[in-house]
Write an enzyme that holds these catalytic residues in place. Structure first.
Site, PDB file in Angstrom:
ATOM      1  N   LYS A   1       1.043  -1.319  -0.203  1.00  0.00           N
ATOM      2  CA  LYS A   1       0.032   0.099   0.034  1.00  0.00           C
ATOM      3  C   LYS A   1       0.931   1.156   0.081  1.00  0.00           C
ATOM      4  O   LYS A   1       0.505   2.321  -0.829  1.00  0.00           O
ATOM      5  CB  LYS A   1      -1.019   0.149   1.300  1.00  0.00           C
TER       6      LYS A   1
ATOM      7  N   ARG B   1      -9.711   0.845   9.422  1.00  0.00           N
ATOM      8  CA  ARG B   1      -9.277  -0.449   9.683  1.00  0.00           C
ATOM      9  C   ARG B   1     -10.362  -1.231  10.536  1.00  0.00           C
ATOM     10  O   ARG B   1      -9.985  -2.519  10.912  1.00  0.00           O
ATOM     11  CB  ARG B   1      -7.803  -0.377  10.278  1.00  0.00           C
TER      12      ARG B   1
ATOM     13  N   ARG C   1      11.714  -5.733   4.499  1.00  0.00           N
ATOM     14  CA  ARG C   1      11.610  -4.277   4.326  1.00  0.00           C
ATOM     15  C   ARG C   1      12.615  -3.366   5.356  1.00  0.00           C
ATOM     16  O   ARG C   1      12.919  -3.851   6.269  1.00  0.00           O
ATOM     17  CB  ARG C   1      10.248  -3.608   4.773  1.00  0.00           C
TER      18      ARG C   1
ATOM     19  N   ARG D   1      11.522  -1.731  11.025  1.00  0.00           N
ATOM     20  CA  ARG D   1      10.414  -1.393  11.731  1.00  0.00           C
ATOM     21  C   ARG D   1      10.108  -2.382  13.068  1.00  0.00           C
ATOM     22  O   ARG D   1      10.295  -3.540  12.448  1.00  0.00           O
ATOM     23  CB  ARG D   1       9.187  -1.414  11.090  1.00  0.00           C
TER      24      ARG D   1
ATOM     25  N   ARG E   1       0.188  -9.056  13.541  1.00  0.00           N
ATOM     26  CA  ARG E   1      -0.524  -8.234  12.524  1.00  0.00           C
ATOM     27  C   ARG E   1      -1.473  -8.589  11.630  1.00  0.00           C
ATOM     28  O   ARG E   1      -2.604  -8.294  11.290  1.00  0.00           O
ATOM     29  CB  ARG E   1       0.596  -7.137  11.740  1.00  0.00           C
TER      30      ARG E   1
HETATM   31  P1  AP5 Z   1       4.732  -1.652   1.921  1.00  0.00           P
HETATM   32  O1  AP5 Z   1       4.596  -0.663   0.640  1.00  0.00           O
HETATM   33  O2  AP5 Z   1       5.701  -0.909   3.088  1.00  0.00           O
HETATM   34  O3  AP5 Z   1       3.466  -2.462   2.274  1.00  0.00           O
HETATM   35  P2  AP5 Z   1       2.158  -1.932   3.106  1.00  0.00           P
HETATM   36  O4  AP5 Z   1       0.923  -2.409   2.501  1.00  0.00           O
HETATM   37  O5  AP5 Z   1       2.154  -0.229   3.072  1.00  0.00           O
HETATM   38  O6  AP5 Z   1       2.541  -2.318   4.568  1.00  0.00           O
HETATM   39  P3  AP5 Z   1       2.528  -1.924   5.997  1.00  0.00           P
HETATM   40  O7  AP5 Z   1       3.259  -2.835   6.527  1.00  0.00           O
HETATM   41  O8  AP5 Z   1       3.240  -0.531   6.140  1.00  0.00           O
HETATM   42  O9  AP5 Z   1       1.172  -1.742   6.261  1.00  0.00           O
HETATM   43  P4  AP5 Z   1       0.616  -2.009   7.711  1.00  0.00           P
HETATM   44  O10 AP5 Z   1      -1.075  -1.759   7.171  1.00  0.00           O
HETATM   45  O11 AP5 Z   1       0.822  -3.143   8.602  1.00  0.00           O
HETATM   46  O12 AP5 Z   1       1.111  -0.741   8.381  1.00  0.00           O
HETATM   47  P5  AP5 Z   1       0.791   0.813   8.745  1.00  0.00           P
HETATM   48  O13 AP5 Z   1       1.930   1.772   8.659  1.00  0.00           O
HETATM   49  O14 AP5 Z   1      -0.397   1.183   8.031  1.00  0.00           O
HETATM   50  O15 AP5 Z   1       5.783  -2.723   1.207  1.00  0.00           O
HETATM   51  C1  AP5 Z   1       6.300  -3.708   2.112  1.00  0.00           C
HETATM   52  C2  AP5 Z   1       7.660  -4.338   1.781  1.00  0.00           C
HETATM   53  O16 AP5 Z   1       7.415  -4.774   0.547  1.00  0.00           O
HETATM   54  C3  AP5 Z   1       8.485  -3.155   1.450  1.00  0.00           C
HETATM   55  O17 AP5 Z   1       9.940  -3.443   1.598  1.00  0.00           O
HETATM   56  C4  AP5 Z   1       8.542  -2.642  -0.192  1.00  0.00           C
HETATM   57  O18 AP5 Z   1       9.712  -2.514  -0.595  1.00  0.00           O
HETATM   58  C5  AP5 Z   1       8.059  -4.356  -0.825  1.00  0.00           C
HETATM   59  N1  AP5 Z   1       7.316  -4.225  -1.888  1.00  0.00           N
HETATM   60  C6  AP5 Z   1       6.158  -3.414  -2.057  1.00  0.00           C
HETATM   61  N2  AP5 Z   1       5.604  -3.663  -3.147  1.00  0.00           N
HETATM   62  C7  AP5 Z   1       6.434  -4.560  -3.884  1.00  0.00           C
HETATM   63  C8  AP5 Z   1       6.141  -5.127  -5.243  1.00  0.00           C
HETATM   64  N3  AP5 Z   1       5.161  -5.004  -5.874  1.00  0.00           N
HETATM   65  N4  AP5 Z   1       7.195  -6.084  -5.183  1.00  0.00           N
HETATM   66  C9  AP5 Z   1       8.060  -6.495  -4.530  1.00  0.00           C
HETATM   67  N5  AP5 Z   1       8.381  -5.781  -3.343  1.00  0.00           N
HETATM   68  C10 AP5 Z   1       7.246  -4.815  -2.981  1.00  0.00           C
HETATM   69  O19 AP5 Z   1       0.109   0.468  10.256  1.00  0.00           O
HETATM   70  C11 AP5 Z   1       1.346   0.215  11.359  1.00  0.00           C
HETATM   71  C12 AP5 Z   1       0.724   0.224  12.683  1.00  0.00           C
HETATM   72  O20 AP5 Z   1       0.011   1.465  12.877  1.00  0.00           O
HETATM   73  C13 AP5 Z   1      -0.511  -0.804  12.837  1.00  0.00           C
HETATM   74  O21 AP5 Z   1      -0.048  -1.805  13.351  1.00  0.00           O
HETATM   75  C14 AP5 Z   1      -1.410  -0.110  13.867  1.00  0.00           C
HETATM   76  O22 AP5 Z   1      -0.723  -0.258  15.108  1.00  0.00           O
HETATM   77  C15 AP5 Z   1      -1.218   1.441  13.690  1.00  0.00           C
HETATM   78  N6  AP5 Z   1      -2.123   1.900  12.896  1.00  0.00           N
HETATM   79  C16 AP5 Z   1      -2.354   2.341  11.576  1.00  0.00           C
HETATM   80  N7  AP5 Z   1      -3.476   2.597  11.101  1.00  0.00           N
HETATM   81  C17 AP5 Z   1      -4.368   2.468  12.015  1.00  0.00           C
HETATM   82  C18 AP5 Z   1      -5.721   2.548  11.872  1.00  0.00           C
HETATM   83  N8  AP5 Z   1      -6.332   3.001  10.991  1.00  0.00           N
HETATM   84  N9  AP5 Z   1      -6.420   2.131  13.366  1.00  0.00           N
HETATM   85  C19 AP5 Z   1      -5.490   1.767  14.151  1.00  0.00           C
HETATM   86  N10 AP5 Z   1      -4.290   1.597  14.210  1.00  0.00           N
HETATM   87  C20 AP5 Z   1      -3.720   1.840  13.146  1.00  0.00           C
END
Ligand code: AP5
Length: 214
Positions: free
Chosen positions: A13, A88, A122, A155, A166
């Protein structure tokens, strides 16, 4: 265009949002990144959510909704935005409906094995939030951010135990949103396999079709 990016952790994402904010000229609003920024800056919000993020749990809805409401009230979000990682929960989706209408929900689909591979490799820049991968998107110089030259970090929640937790939290609390948005005719499923450029192009094509049909 007002977009929500939905999908499991590691589906890409944040990576696709970084490309789409340029191609669509709209801001990328990542709740995870907003929380991490508060943690880095040592704000009261950062202190409150630090342990929650490290464990891979969700921040309470009221705290998250208040932060998003403030962010969407900023001038750059007037013409549209990409909401990455929000909503979420159903409660967050209902709160969002009261704040702003949305045009499409992009649901990134990826198998569990690829998710774990992407997350465990990552790395990120602490100050800019730029995302790398040890194999799929390595920095120019080993372990160092291309722009700032700082050492890249892993991270806290990308350690294996937190990744698995997660994924469970996503299954339990976030997958109900798939049906919620499908019933409202807003959901666009996108295959998240292939390189980021391929996934980005696939999404733009799908969005183009959906806009025509609207
Ligand atoms: P990346 O693009 O970083 O993946 P992502 O889907 O953004 O994954 P996240 O882990 O950031 O999502 P998340 O939802 O768990 O975390 P968030 O930060 O929102 O890609 C991942 C890896 O793959 C990278 O190394 C990239 O280079 C590689 N990659 C990407 N695309 C690729 C491709 N096509 N081919 C090959 N490699 C690829 O949330 C973190 C925390 O914040 C949560 O756990 C929670 O505690 C809190 N939080 C956030 N939002 C909320 C909410 N709405 N409500 C409550 N708590 C929340």
């Amino acid at each position: 265009m007002k977009l929500v990016f939905l999908g499991p952790p590691g589906a890409g994402k944040g990576t696709i949002a970084a490309l789409a904010k340029e191609s669509l000229s709209i801001p990328h609003v990542s709740t995870g990144e907003l929380f991490r920024k508060n943690i880095r800056m040592g704000t009261a919000l950062g202190k409150k959510v630090r342990d929650i993020l490290a464990a891979g749990n969700l921040v309470p809805d009221d705290v998250t909704v208040a932060m998003v409401k403030d962010r969407l009230a900023e001038a750059d979000a007037e013409r549209g935005y990409i909401l990455d990682g929000f909503p979420r929960t159903i409660a967050q989706a209902e709160a969002l409906a009261g704040i702003s209408g949305i045009d499409h929900v992009v649901n990134f689909l990826l198998d569990k094995e690829s998710i774990v591979r992407r997350l465990s490799g990552r790395r990120m820049s602490k100050s800019t939030g730029k995302i790398y991968h040890l194999v799929y998107n390595p920095p120019k110089r080993d372990g160092v951010d291309d722009e700032t030259g700082e050492p890249l970090i892993q991270r806290e929640d990308d350690k294996e135990e937190a990744i698995l937790h997660r994924l469970e939290v996503y299954e339990e609390q976030t997958t109900p949103l798939i049906d919620y948005y499908r019933r409202r005719g807003l959901l666009l499923d996108i295959d998240a396999t292939g390189t980021p450029d391929v996934v980005h192009a696939r999404m733009l094509e799908r969005l183009g079709k959906a806009e025509k049909d609207a």
